[in-house]
Design an enzyme around this catalytic site. Structure first.
Site, PDB file in Angstrom:
ATOM      1  CE  LYS A 163      -1.827   3.102   1.862  1.00 29.92           C
ATOM      2  NZ  LYS A 163      -1.601   4.500   1.384  1.00 29.92           N
ATOM      3  N   GLY A 219       6.771   5.496   8.167  1.00 24.58           N
ATOM      4  CA  GLY A 219       5.951   6.703   8.127  1.00 24.58           C
ATOM      5  C   GLY A 219       6.085   7.468   9.419  1.00 24.58           C
ATOM      6  N   GLY A 229       2.408   5.326  13.215  1.00 21.86           N
ATOM      7  CA  GLY A 229       2.961   4.086  13.772  1.00 21.86           C
ATOM      8  C   GLY A 229       2.226   3.674  15.042  1.00 21.86           C
ATOM      9  CD  GLU A 248      13.004   0.995  10.139  1.00 22.24           C
ATOM     10  OE1 GLU A 248      13.447   1.931  10.821  1.00 22.24           O
ATOM     11  OE2 GLU A 248      13.512  -0.134  10.127  1.00 22.24           O
ATOM     12  CB  CYS A 274      13.302   9.260   8.029  1.00 20.61           C
ATOM     13  SG  CYS A 274      14.402   8.099   7.231  1.00 20.61           S
ATOM     14  CD  GLU A 316       9.837  13.554  10.889  1.00 23.61           C
ATOM     15  OE1 GLU A 316       8.683  13.112  11.075  1.00 23.61           O
ATOM     16  OE2 GLU A 316      10.751  12.874  10.409  1.00 23.61           O
TER      17      GLU A 316
HETATM   18  P1  NAD Z   1       2.377   8.807   7.094  1.00 22.23           P
HETATM   19  O1  NAD Z   1       2.533   8.154   8.412  1.00 22.23           O
HETATM   20  O2  NAD Z   1       1.410   9.903   6.957  1.00 22.23           O
HETATM   21  O3  NAD Z   1       1.994   7.748   5.962  1.00 22.23           O
HETATM   22  C1  NAD Z   1       2.789   6.616   5.691  1.00 22.23           C
HETATM   23  C2  NAD Z   1       1.922   5.548   5.079  1.00 22.23           C
HETATM   24  O4  NAD Z   1       0.974   5.092   6.052  1.00 22.23           O
HETATM   25  C3  NAD Z   1       1.091   6.005   3.879  1.00 22.23           C
HETATM   26  O5  NAD Z   1       1.058   4.972   2.910  1.00 22.23           O
HETATM   27  C4  NAD Z   1      -0.276   6.222   4.478  1.00 22.23           C
HETATM   28  O6  NAD Z   1      -1.316   6.085   3.548  1.00 22.23           O
HETATM   29  C5  NAD Z   1      -0.330   5.110   5.498  1.00 22.23           C
HETATM   30  N1  NAD Z   1      -1.280   5.322   6.596  1.00 22.23           N
HETATM   31  C6  NAD Z   1      -1.719   6.483   7.123  1.00 22.23           C
HETATM   32  N2  NAD Z   1      -2.602   6.250   8.112  1.00 22.23           N
HETATM   33  C7  NAD Z   1      -2.727   4.910   8.219  1.00 22.23           C
HETATM   34  C8  NAD Z   1      -3.495   4.049   9.058  1.00 22.23           C
HETATM   35  N3  NAD Z   1      -4.321   4.533   9.991  1.00 22.23           N
HETATM   36  N4  NAD Z   1      -3.376   2.706   8.903  1.00 22.23           N
HETATM   37  C9  NAD Z   1      -2.543   2.213   7.969  1.00 22.23           C
HETATM   38  N5  NAD Z   1      -1.807   2.969   7.135  1.00 22.23           N
HETATM   39  C10 NAD Z   1      -1.895   4.309   7.263  1.00 22.23           C
HETATM   40  O7  NAD Z   1       3.843   9.288   6.696  1.00 22.23           O
HETATM   41  P2  NAD Z   1       4.269  10.149   5.448  1.00 22.23           P
HETATM   42  O8  NAD Z   1       3.844  11.561   5.707  1.00 22.23           O
HETATM   43  O9  NAD Z   1       3.846   9.460   4.212  1.00 22.23           O
HETATM   44  O10 NAD Z   1       5.860  10.031   5.525  1.00 22.23           O
HETATM   45  C11 NAD Z   1       6.678  10.901   6.249  1.00 22.23           C
HETATM   46  C12 NAD Z   1       7.086  10.263   7.571  1.00 22.23           C
HETATM   47  O11 NAD Z   1       7.776   9.046   7.335  1.00 22.23           O
HETATM   48  C13 NAD Z   1       8.060  11.128   8.358  1.00 22.23           C
HETATM   49  O12 NAD Z   1       7.695  11.133   9.704  1.00 22.23           O
HETATM   50  C14 NAD Z   1       9.392  10.413   8.172  1.00 22.23           C
HETATM   51  O13 NAD Z   1      10.354  10.627   9.163  1.00 22.23           O
HETATM   52  C15 NAD Z   1       8.959   8.991   8.122  1.00 22.23           C
HETATM   53  N6  NAD Z   1       9.972   8.165   7.484  1.00 22.23           N
HETATM   54  C16 NAD Z   1      10.699   7.313   8.267  1.00 22.23           C
HETATM   55  C17 NAD Z   1      11.707   6.539   7.714  1.00 22.23           C
HETATM   56  C18 NAD Z   1      12.497   5.588   8.551  1.00 22.23           C
HETATM   57  O14 NAD Z   1      13.089   4.697   7.990  1.00 22.23           O
HETATM   58  N7  NAD Z   1      12.529   5.742   9.866  1.00 22.23           N
HETATM   59  C19 NAD Z   1      11.949   6.623   6.329  1.00 22.23           C
HETATM   60  C20 NAD Z   1      11.188   7.495   5.564  1.00 22.23           C
HETATM   61  C21 NAD Z   1      10.195   8.257   6.164  1.00 22.23           C
END
Ligand code: NAD
Length: 516
Positions: free
Chosen positions: A184, A237, A242, A259, A293, A391
């Site tokens: 997804k 994300g 998370g 992550e 990230c 962040e």
């Molecule tokens: P996000 O958490 O908004 O979304 C990530 C994914 O989760 C998307 O596909 C989204 O559709 C899905 N999602 C959202 N709500 C959900 C739910 N309730 N149930 C299941 N899935 C759901 O994050 P983003 O804005 O897309 O990405 C940016 C974030 O990701 C930043 O905080 C960044 O630090 C983090 N990130 C972390 C790493 C790492 O390896 N630690 C790497 C890249 C990005």
């Protein structure tokens, strides 16, 4: 606004890919996908819901239970993964073009990410054939060995920053180990993910092994997390998302890899190689548009060199070239989406009250449209400031002075996050001791974020749970069943042996037990 090129042959719609076929959502629903320079809708993508996830999980389950993939020799799976890497490499320019157009990442950096995606597949293709498992022998008594098995359907949920590369990071090990998957991808950037299906078909991945459902997190993502036939969720994300996923997966006791977000410190001591430290800390927060990230978004600088550092850093930040994502000269492109742009600009405004603005602070000259943000630097930021604690995920950095090693450590650890840390000093002892005490999953000493794929990747505190990378990814996507074999005499403590009837008929000591 100047015009910018639109890639040739863009898809007219983005669909799901379930059981080897491109399909629309069952209810026909779609969502708009914007391109981040004009913020215009350029395509509609299928908006998956629970019913679509159910179909994808059913296909992946069938492919796992009945298909050849989990039973294939590691070498056979490895060959498919190498072919995937070859195809990705051969299309790196097209992948970069589409990724850059969809996400706003500078084209040169998107190209690097496409090549990294190929490398991820190659790495796990190699690792899986080299994989050895433990055997333990108790001489003469027992052999115990580890029987490593794929787990089933892995649910992969990915963010929009470097989407294709981050997907490869999960797809590579999940597939190498023989699982089947439902991906997804992030709703802001579904374009590059739609290319996986063709690449996998061409490489010979069996039908149903890879499934893709587009859609919003709270619909498609949520249904995947709550699906009882998906025993694993690998999520990258935001920390807040998370937490929600953690709660939703709890009733099913799923395997989770998380992550999450970061607010990583770069600590520059007075004895550091200042030229290298400035170059690295500029790149560390402004590369990938700051949507990274592991960005070193808090720079802690020892007071002796603080004024010089701030002055040189601000001057260099002002020279960072903001431009169209497709332009090879561009160093910072356009943020991914107007919603994210609004969030980052909100922090830029907050920062103006919380710190001393020394570079940027709004949209760059000539780019007062779309989601462009000038590299923005705030100095003298206090540790309780929001721009120090939260962040931002954009080209915005907070600089804070410190006097002693102890103070540097206290400041470095003073956030809820713990993803990465970067230390700049020429004192080896200090560097290693600092690494030991800093609360971060990954530390770079006198180095930018250069990653060896064999090393663990992950964060502590609010930055994540579990580690991926190298063998840790293999561990996450497999069960390690322990098999125990007796070699010699069976040593059983015998419960229930004394049968009372047998007791009655037992010869007494007076009788001759052997009537020969
Ligand atoms: P996000 O958490 O908004 O979304 C990530 C994914 O989760 C998307 O596909 C989204 O559709 C899905 N999602 C959202 N709500 C959900 C739910 N309730 N149930 C299941 N899935 C759901 O994050 P983003 O804005 O897309 O990405 C940016 C974030 O990701 C930043 O905080 C960044 O630090 C983090 N990130 C972390 C790493 C790492 O390896 N630690 C790497 C890249 C990005």
């Amino acid at each position: 606004m100047s015009s910018h090129p639109v890639p040739q042959d863009l898809p007219t719609r983005i669909q799901h890919y379930i059981d080897g076929k491109f399909v629309d959502s069952i209810d026909g629903d779609t969502f708009d996908v914007l391109e981040p320079v004009s913020n215009e809708v350029y395509v509609k993508a299928a908006a998956g819901k629970k019913a679509d996830i159910d179909l994808a999980v059913a296909a992946a389950t069938r492919a796992f239970q009945e298909g050849p993939w989990p039973k294939m020799l590691p070498r056979e799976r490895s060959r498919v993964l190498h072919r995937i890497a070859d195809i990705v490499e051969s299309r790196d320019a097209r992948l970069a073009e589409l990724e850059s157009f969809d996400s706003g990442l500078p084209i040169t950096q998107a190209l690097g990410q496409a090549r990294r995606a190929a490398e991820n597949f190659r790495f796990f293709a190699d690792l899986i054939v080299a994989q050895a498992d433990d055997t333990f022998k108790v001489p003469g008594r027992q052999i115990n060995y580890v029987n490593r098995k794929p787990i089933g359907v892995a649910g992969l949920i990915t963010p929009w920053n470097t989407p294709f590369m981050l997907e490869s990071w999960k797809l590579g090990p999940a597939l190498a180990t023989g699982n089947t998957v439902v991906l997804k991808p992030a709703e802001f950037t579904p374009l590059s993910a739609s290319l996986w299906a063709g690449i996998f078909e061409e490489a010979g991945l069996p039908q149903g092994v890879f499934n893709l459902v587009n859609g919003l997190g709270e619909d498609a993502g949520d249904a995947l997390v709550k699906h009882p036939d998906v025993p694993l969720i690998s999520f990258t994300g935001e920390s807040r998302t998370g937490q929600i996923i953690f709660g939703n997966a709890a009733p099913y006791l799923k395997g989770l890899s998380m992550e999450l977000g970061g607010k990583s410190p770069a600590i520059v001591f007075a004895d550091a190689d200042l030229d290298a430290a400035i170059d690295a800390t500029i790149f560390g927060v402004f590369s990938l548009n700051g949507e990274r990230c592991t960005a070193g978004s808090r720079i802690l600088v020892q007071r002796d060199i603080y004024d010089e550092f701030v002055e040189r850093y601000a001057a260099q930040a002002k020279r960072v070239k903001v431009g169209y994502p497709h332009d090879p000269e561009t160093e910072v492109g356009s943020l991914v989406h107007p919603e994210h742009f609004a969030k980052v600009m909100g922090y830029v405004e907050i920062g103006k009250d919380e710190g001393r603005l020394v570079a940027g602070g709004g949209q760059p000259e000539g780019f007062e449209f779309g989601n462009f943000v000038a590299p923005t630097v705030f100095a003298d930021v206090k540790p309780d400031a929001r721009i120090f604690q939260e962040e931002i995920f954009g080209p915005v950095v907070a600089i804070t002075p410190f006097d002693t090693d102890e103070e540097a450590l206290e400041l470095a650890n003073n956030t809820k996050y713990g993803l990465a840390a970067y230390v700049w000093t020429s004192d080896l002892k200090r560097a290693h001791n600092f690494a030991q005490s800093v609360e971060a999953g990954m530390v770079w000493l006198n180095s930018n974020n250069v990653r060896d794929l064999r090393t663990p990747f992950g964060g502590v505190k609010a930055s994540g749970l579990g580690h991926e990378g190298g063998y840790r990814s293999i561990d996450f996507y497999t069960d390690q069943q322990a098999v125990h074999i007796t070699l010699g005499k069976v040593h059983n403590p015998t419960f229930g042996k004394q049968d009372p009837a047998a007791e009655e008929n037992r010869p007494t000591d007076l009788e001759d037990p052997d009537p020969r």
